[in-house]
Design an enzyme around this catalytic site. Structure first.
Site, mmCIF file in Angstrom:
data_model
loop_
_atom_site.group_PDB
_atom_site.id
_atom_site.type_symbol
_atom_site.label_atom_id
_atom_site.label_comp_id
_atom_site.label_asym_id
_atom_site.label_seq_id
_atom_site.Cartn_x
_atom_site.Cartn_y
_atom_site.Cartn_z
ATOM 1 C CG ASP A 143 -1.637 1.528 1.664
ATOM 2 O OD1 ASP A 143 -2.329 1.633 -0.086
ATOM 3 O OD2 ASP A 143 -2.186 1.864 2.178
ATOM 4 C CD GLU A 161 -5.755 0.061 -1.882
ATOM 5 O OE1 GLU A 161 -6.634 -0.506 -1.862
ATOM 6 O OE2 GLU A 161 -4.809 1.260 -1.234
ATOM 7 C CG ASP A 206 -0.784 3.323 5.472
ATOM 8 O OD1 ASP A 206 -1.245 4.601 4.485
ATOM 9 O OD2 ASP A 206 -0.825 3.705 6.717
#
EC number: 3.1.21.10
Length: 166
Positions: free
Chosen positions: A7, A68, A141
């Site tokens: 992330d 992501e 995260d």
């Protein structure tokens, strides 16, 4: 298959390494975060992200990377900064001969919870449950990085899977 989920961020990049032999059972190898100090110049923050990610890749030897996709609607400065961090992450992975797969937040939510509009709490609870963790990984995260890694494993074992490498 060993997947490194990421992330991306400049201040904090979450990562999670998950292994799966059959596409449905997960084994957590490690998870954590790469933090950079806001007191550093942006170039130094990006260099720190690069060196830390190189160390993680060297230590855990993932087979693929799941990241992501960037999604922002309002703050263009934040989007640009995260885009720069993503560029460093993608380059680092390419230098290490890793295939990179991107997933939208909607795809991750659908894959992990079965519902594309799930909120952060629902995703975090599913990450904890599916991975058999005693607590929800923090900060957000890190849980998101684990969710992206699981999304790749679940997606790649699906008969509907279409390879979408970056």
């Amino acid at each position: 298959m060993r997947v490194l989920g990421i992330d991306p961020g400049i201040a904090l990049t979450g990562y999670g390494i998950i292994e799966s032999k059959n596409g449905s059972e997960f084994k957590v190898i490690d998870y954590g975060r790469i933090e950079t100090s806001s007191s550093l110049k942006k170039s130094m923050r990006l260099l720190h992200l690069y060196t830390e990610l190189c160390s993680i890749i060297s230590l855990y030897q993932p087979d693929v990377v799941a990241i992501e996709e960037l999604f922002f609607s309002k703050n263009s400065k934040t989007a640009i900064t995260i885009g720069e961090a993503r560029g460093v992450i993608i380059l680092t992975c390419i230098q290490n001969n890793l295939s990179i797969y991107e997933y939208t937040p909607l795809q991750v939510k659908q894959s992990i919870t079965g519902y594309g509009r799930a909120d952060k709490t629902q995703i975090q609870k599913m990450v904890k449950s599916l991975l058999g963790l005693s607590e929800i990984p923090k900060p957000d995260d890190v849980a998101d990085a684990l969710a992206v890694a699981m999304c790749h494993i679940l997606s790649s074992s699906s008969v509907l899977y279409q390879e979408d490498e970056v």
